[in-house]
Design a protein around this motif. Structure first.
Motif, PDB file in Angstrom:
ATOM      1  N   GLU A  15      -9.600   1.803  -9.423  1.00 28.21           N
ATOM      2  CA  GLU A  15      -9.417   1.223  -8.132  1.00 28.21           C
ATOM      3  C   GLU A  15     -10.617   1.413  -7.757  1.00 28.21           C
ATOM      4  O   GLU A  15     -11.441   2.988  -7.444  1.00 28.21           O
ATOM      5  CB  GLU A  15      -8.014   1.265  -7.379  1.00 28.21           C
ATOM      6  N   GLY A  19       3.054   3.279  -4.766  1.00 29.65           N
ATOM      7  CA  GLY A  19       3.123   4.522  -5.828  1.00 29.65           C
ATOM      8  C   GLY A  19       2.364   4.244  -7.373  1.00 29.65           C
ATOM      9  O   GLY A  19       2.170   4.142  -8.281  1.00 29.65           O
ATOM     10  N   LYS A  20       1.686   2.731  -7.332  1.00 26.85           N
ATOM     11  CA  LYS A  20       1.251   1.619  -8.651  1.00 26.85           C
ATOM     12  C   LYS A  20      -0.090   3.024  -8.917  1.00 26.85           C
ATOM     13  O   LYS A  20       0.439   2.735 -10.029  1.00 26.85           O
ATOM     14  CB  LYS A  20       0.346   0.249  -8.028  1.00 26.85           C
ATOM     15  N   SER A  21      -1.220   3.398  -8.009  1.00 29.57           N
ATOM     16  CA  SER A  21      -1.431   3.885  -8.821  1.00 29.57           C
ATOM     17  C   SER A  21      -1.536   5.276  -9.512  1.00 29.57           C
ATOM     18  O   SER A  21      -2.218   6.245 -10.136  1.00 29.57           O
ATOM     19  CB  SER A  21      -3.216   4.486  -7.786  1.00 29.57           C
ATOM     20  N   THR A  22      -0.474   6.084  -8.211  1.00 24.46           N
ATOM     21  CA  THR A  22       0.028   7.349  -8.831  1.00 24.46           C
ATOM     22  C   THR A  22       0.445   6.873 -10.854  1.00 24.46           C
ATOM     23  O   THR A  22       0.672   7.513 -10.913  1.00 24.46           O
ATOM     24  CB  THR A  22       0.981   6.886  -7.810  1.00 24.46           C
ATOM     25  N   ASN A  39       0.877  -1.136   0.430  1.00 22.48           N
ATOM     26  CA  ASN A  39      -0.203   0.021   0.125  1.00 22.48           C
ATOM     27  C   ASN A  39       0.861   1.056   0.018  1.00 22.48           C
ATOM     28  O   ASN A  39       2.234   1.332   0.792  1.00 22.48           O
ATOM     29  CB  ASN A  39      -1.474   0.252   1.363  1.00 22.48           C
ATOM     30  N   GLY A  40       0.459   2.213  -0.611  1.00 27.83           N
ATOM     31  CA  GLY A  40       1.517   3.649  -0.992  1.00 27.83           C
ATOM     32  C   GLY A  40       2.864   3.117  -1.369  1.00 27.83           C
ATOM     33  O   GLY A  40       3.177   4.712  -1.306  1.00 27.83           O
TER      34      GLY A  40
HETATM   35  N1  LIG Z   1      -3.638  13.121  -4.321  1.00 23.18           N
HETATM   36  C1  LIG Z   1      -2.331  12.988  -3.148  1.00 23.18           C
HETATM   37  N2  LIG Z   1      -1.961  13.779  -2.501  1.00 23.18           N
HETATM   38  C2  LIG Z   1      -0.588  13.682  -1.436  1.00 23.18           C
HETATM   39  N3  LIG Z   1      -0.096  12.184  -1.570  1.00 23.18           N
HETATM   40  C3  LIG Z   1      -0.834  11.769  -2.245  1.00 23.18           C
HETATM   41  C4  LIG Z   1      -2.533  11.007  -3.305  1.00 23.18           C
HETATM   42  N4  LIG Z   1      -2.196  10.193  -3.711  1.00 23.18           N
HETATM   43  C5  LIG Z   1      -1.311   9.399  -3.115  1.00 23.18           C
HETATM   44  N5  LIG Z   1      -0.494   9.739  -2.663  1.00 23.18           N
HETATM   45  C6  LIG Z   1       0.357   8.825  -1.374  1.00 23.18           C
HETATM   46  O1  LIG Z   1       1.484   8.901  -2.548  1.00 23.18           O
HETATM   47  C7  LIG Z   1       1.696   7.740  -2.338  1.00 23.18           C
HETATM   48  C8  LIG Z   1       1.407   6.520  -3.037  1.00 23.18           C
HETATM   49  O2  LIG Z   1       0.226   6.246  -3.403  1.00 23.18           O
HETATM   50  P1  LIG Z   1      -0.698   5.321  -4.462  1.00 23.18           P
HETATM   51  O3  LIG Z   1      -1.662   5.742  -4.537  1.00 23.18           O
HETATM   52  O4  LIG Z   1       0.473   5.733  -5.858  1.00 23.18           O
HETATM   53  O5  LIG Z   1      -0.289   4.028  -3.613  1.00 23.18           O
HETATM   54  P2  LIG Z   1      -0.618   2.617  -4.022  1.00 23.18           P
HETATM   55  O6  LIG Z   1       0.491   1.648  -4.511  1.00 23.18           O
HETATM   56  O7  LIG Z   1      -1.489   3.087  -4.842  1.00 23.18           O
HETATM   57  O8  LIG Z   1      -1.707   2.300  -3.099  1.00 23.18           O
HETATM   58  P3  LIG Z   1      -2.533   1.181  -2.550  1.00 23.18           P
HETATM   59  O9  LIG Z   1      -2.370  -0.256  -2.874  1.00 23.18           O
HETATM   60  O10 LIG Z   1      -2.833   1.660  -1.322  1.00 23.18           O
HETATM   61  O11 LIG Z   1      -3.862   1.359  -3.746  1.00 23.18           O
HETATM   62  C9  LIG Z   1       1.258   7.428  -0.912  1.00 23.18           C
HETATM   63  O12 LIG Z   1       1.844   7.465   0.258  1.00 23.18           O
HETATM   64  C10 LIG Z   1      -0.012   8.485  -0.559  1.00 23.18           C
HETATM   65  O13 LIG Z   1      -0.278   9.172   0.371  1.00 23.18           O
END
Ligand SMILES: Nc1ncnc2c1ncn2[C@@H]1O[C@H](COP(=O)(O)OP(=O)(O)OP(=O)(O)O)[C@@H](O)[C@H]1O
Ligand SMILES: [Mg+2]
Lengths: 324, 276, 287
Positions: free
Chosen positions: C87, C47-50, C44-45
């Motif tokens: 997601e 950066g995948k969704s990012t 989690n967190g």
């Molecule tokens: N709009 C935002 N503003 C500030 N920080 C953000 C924002 N979106 C994501 N983050 C931060 O960026 C980091 C990466 O987030 P991301 O959503 O890409 O993770 P992920 O790999 O998709 O996680 P998950 O498995 O929970 O979906 C996390 O630390 C999150 O808190």
């Protein structure tokens, strides 16, 4: 689809705007805005039946009765319209973000400007429908009231003459006929005067100007919501701008006389940035007996269109760089 | 990011640049919108109007109507002070409605003042007369505020003229008010207002201020030349015939030289062309 | 041409004046070939969704850039050939499944009979034909996920970006979705999917990349990655039972017939945990 090569540029497309607009319209009509229409209908019926005949400046009686209905109708359309414009528009973007629908839409080959304009157009459609509905109801009430006033006044005038004649036996028939003809003429004059006071074209003009104002209010709300982080912020600031816009002429005068720096700054912002929403209120002109020519109404509409363009351009500039 | 900020500033600047001329053009159609519209009004009144506008929004006119009905109730019960307060509120809420200024000032100067002059509860004549004057004065002040709020409208000037003429016995003031009304009137009432101003001006000169007699004559003469001399004789109505007599009388009273008169005395030898 | 190509893709979220920035993604160089199923894994967190949002142009990179089929992600044209399943997808509650798909279809310029046909086809594909006409308001997570998949596929894109496609879906539904992904690969589609349900990814992905704290810590073909280099598995034939205990040391001495020596497979799960643990031990170099 795979075999044909995809174009390198996707142009702005009104079809997509329309698709989003219609969907937005469905969305906003599901909010409880139509309760306003019911309240409006009740208000109009109440306004139409408010007066018992009363004499406070005799000749002005029908003027005042019609004025009362017009003030109620235009006032309610203005206020309800503004509430609908602000409340319905303010939650468009937050709802899209909350439901994640914005991700799926903007992940399609859709320009952000198309999305934004579609959202605005949906809200604008709602306003057009609402104003048309309320306006039709309003005009019918004015029409019924006019008919009623015309009938009673006509009847009373002639009856008055007849009863006066009935008391005097020794009048030659020719003179009698002349007096009655005069009474009929006077009654017709009164009916024509009442019709003029009803002022349908003036009402339609006022409604057109009100609609343009409401569209502008919706655009301002949408613009605020492109960078706002909370719904409350959007609604509160929109409402403040709504009032500031109506206060704009006063602020301009204040600007000329203000001494303090804060006062000068505040009024300068209002004077140079905030559109003059009072310019769209034609009710006063209507009642002052100086309804505007259509050409002048058109000028007011184009003033609104100009600000609509400015506001939507700003909204686009904010939204273009917004992280979603 | 920086480019966007620049564009935003640019759009705002453009809007600000277009705003003033656009609004000036709108104000040309509707004087109430003009920047100068409020210069005649006291600051306190302006703020009151602005606040009521802001607080009541679209229902401002409706609240004015309701207060007007309340004023009517006060009138029925002869509660004159309450009526006056309601009038103040109504005119503040809708300062552009001539109707309110007109009727409200009329109620004060005519009805309330008459009631004061015949007040059975007040035995002293002097007090009754003073109260009558005060009510007339209140009506006049209200009307003058209405004029300050609508400086481009002729209607209230006309009403002021009538008030000065009938309740204050000031035909000179009435004449000036009527002249001000003429200046602002472009509609069919202009004809009538022009004559009204002339009558009052003449009355002013004959009863109060002989120095204005020449002014009255000049006024009638110009009006005659401009408006009436062009009309075919058979279209002259009684007013115009009456007017020619007035001018003749003024020419006599002022001893205007024959050559300058509009209606010179017929000269037996000069006016009849010799037959050849 | 690569389906997805990113160069030094970096995303820093600014959280305001007082708080430190979040480095959500740092210097990602991702290359996804056409026709492959690529799994982007990470806690989690991480950066995948990012990454997906950057590729779709929903957010803007702080540094670096990304391309889809050679088109820069900032352009609208880059999205002509992408379908996206976010997601936790939600849709307009007042639209039915059919209406939802028609809405997205119109956004992609489809109309009339073509659109109707396509919608029907997709509803069948994702197994939603029964629920097609009722509003989505009461729909379950699995239903929404299927509608999400269908809308991503509406314009028959060559590339699919799926963010946790099986999250919250029951095992049967999850299996169906995975079968669908395999079928899509069979149709020549490229798929980039994010997940942390590793056993599921293992079945469908050709290649995986593991993200931790915004950095790629491990990448490769699933079959290569799962090959354990430290140990050998020896498959012997005709080995007497008695010799079994000593087989590791004495295989040659016993003169057994060596048929094959294979790399045994661990699970992706172990690999994932191991990679993340190692990455956490050595703090990332400051960018
Ligand atoms: N709009 C935002 N503003 C500030 N920080 C953000 C924002 N979106 C994501 N983050 C931060 O960026 C980091 C990466 O987030 P991301 O959503 O890409 O993770 P992920 O790999 O998709 O996680 P998950 O498995 O929970 O979906 C996390 O630390 C999150 O808190
Ligand atoms: Mg995620």
């Amino acid at each position: 689809m795979n075999d044909t090569p995809q174009p390198d540029v996707v142009y702005f497309n009104l079809g997509r705007v329309w698709t989003i607009a219609l969907n937005t319209l469905v969305e906003v009509t599901r909010q409880k805005v139509f309760y306003f229409m019911i309240v409006f209908a009740l208000l109009m019926i109440a306004a139409a039946n408010f007066f018992s005949i009363f004499t406070f400046g005799e000749e002005a009686q029908h003027t005042l009765q019609l004025k009362f209905i017009k003030d109620t109708g235009l006032g309610a359309i203005g206020i309800f319209g503004a509430i609908i414009a602000i409340v319905a528009t303010a939650q468009l973007l937050p709802a899209e973000l909350e439901n994640h629908t914005i991700y799926t839409i903007l992940a399609k080959p859709v320009h952000r400007s198309e999305f934004l304009l579609g959202k605005f157009a949906g809200s604008a459609l709602l306003l057009v429908i609402s104003v048309m509905f309320m306006g039709a109801l309003f005009l019918s009430v004015v029409f019924l009231k006019e008919r009623h006033l015309a009938a009673t006044n006509h009847h009373q005038t002639i009856e008055l003459a007849e009863s006066a004649l009935a008391n005097q036996k020794d009048i030659p028939p020719a003179a009698k006929e002349q007096i009655l003809t005069q009474a009929r003429q006077k009654a017709d004059q009164l009916v024509a005067d009442i019709h003029k006071t009803a002022g349908y074209s003036g009402i339609v003009k006022a409604l057109v100007a009100t609609l343009v104002k409401l569209l502008l209010v919706a655009a301002i709300t949408l613009m605020l919501s492109t960078f706002a982080t909370s719904l409350v912020f959007t609604v509160v600031v929109s409402a403040m701008l709504y009032f500031a816009g109506h206060l704009e002429p006063v602020a301009q005068r204040f600007y000329a006389g203000s001494q303090t720096v804060a006062g000068k700054l505040m009024s300068a912002i209002i004077t140079w940035v905030v559109p003059n929403l009072a310019a769209f209120d034609l009710a006063d002109d209507l009642f002052a007996g100086t309804p505007l020519a259509w050409l002048k109404v058109l000028k007011i509409v184009s003033y609104g269109a100009f600000y609509l363009l400015v506001t939507l351009t700003l909204a686009h500039l904010f939204f273009r760089q917004r992280e979603i | 990011m920086r480019r966007t900020a620049l564009l935003i500033v640019l759009v705002l600047a453009l809007a600000a640049a277009v705003k003033a001329p656009f609004e000036a053009s709108l104000a040309a159609d509707r004087p109430a919108l003009a920047r100068s519209a409020g210069v005649n009004i006291k600051m306190r009144e302006q703020i009151g109007q602005g606040l009521s506008l802001a607080l009541l929004g679209g229902f401002r006119a409706l609240v004015a109507d309701l207060l007007w009905i309340a004023a009517h109730g006060a009138w029925e019960e002869r509660r004159w002070f309450t009526m006056r307060q309601d009038f103040e509120a109504v005119t503040m809420l809708q300062p552009q409605a001539m109707f309110f200024w007109d009727l409200a000032s009329w109620h004060l100067a005519w009805n309330a003042s008459h009631a004061a002059s015949t007040d059975p509860a007040e035995p002293r004549l002097a007090v009754r007369l003073r109260n009558q004057r005060l009510w007339i004065q209140a009506g006049r002040e209200l009307l003058e505020r209405g004029i300050a709020n609508n400086p481009d409208r002729f209607e209230l000037y006309e009403k002021l003229g009538w008030m000065l003429k009938q309740k204050i016995e000031d035909p000179c003031g009435a004449a000036d008010a009527a002249l001000a009304a003429v200046k602002r009137c472009q509609s069919w009432q202009r004809d009538y207002l022009q004559r009204l101003a002339g009558y009052w001006l003449e009355e002013c000169a004959r009863e109060k201020n002989p120095a204005r007699l020449r002014e009255a004559y000049d006024y009638w003469r110009d009006l005659w030349r401009r408006e009436y001399s062009q009309r075919p004789r058979e279209h002259w109505d009684t007013i115009d015939k009456n007017l020619s007599k007035r001018i003749q009388k003024l020419e006599a009273d002022l001893a205007v030289p024959e050559s300058e008169r509009l209606f010179p005395k017929p000269q037996p030898s000069a006016t009849i062309p010799a037959k050849s | 041409m690569l389906a997805i190509e990113t160069d030094g893709l970096t995303k820093r979220y600014r959280l305001g004046l007082r708080r430190a920035d979040v480095l959500a993604l740092s210097g990602l160089n991702l290359r996804v070939e056409q026709g492959e199923v690529y799994g982007l894994l990470g806690p989690n967190g991480s950066g995948k969704s990012t990454t997906l949002k950057l590729v779709l142009g929903l957010i803007r990179p702080s540094a670096g850039h990304a391309k889809i089929f050679g088109r820069p992600c900032a352009t609208v044209a880059s999205r002509l050939d992408v379908g996206f399943l976010p997601e936790n997808p939600y849709f307009y509650r007042y639209l039915s499944g059919v209406e939802t798909l028609q809405f997205y279809g119109r956004l992609c310029g489809m109309t009339g009979a073509t659109l109707r046909q396509r919608v029907e086809e997709l509803l069948r594909l994702v197994g939603l034909t029964d629920a097609a006409d009722r509003p989505l308001a009461g729909d379950s997570k699995g239903m929404l996920q299927r509608i999400g998949l269908a809308q991503a596929l509406i314009h028959d894109p060559r590339l699919l970006l799926l963010d946790e496609p099986t999250a919250g879906v029951d095992p049967i539904g999850s299996k169906e979705i995975r079968d669908l992904i395999v079928r899509l690969r069979g149709m020549g589609k490229t798929v980039l999917l994010c997940s942390h349900l590793l056993s599921q990814v293992q079945d469908v992905c050709d290649r995986v990349g593991i993200l931790n704290l915004g950095r790629m810590v491990l990448e490769g073909r699933v079959s290569d990655l799962l090959r354990d280099q430290k140990r050998l598995a020896i498959t012997v034939e005709n080995l007497p039972d008695a010799a079994r205990a000593q087989i590791k040391q004495w295989a040659d001495d016993w003169g057994a017939n060596l048929v094959s020596v294979e790399h045994p497979q661990t699970t992706l799960e172990d690999l994932f945990l191991d990679a993340v643990a190692r990455a956490r031990q050595q703090p990332p170099n400051p960018p």
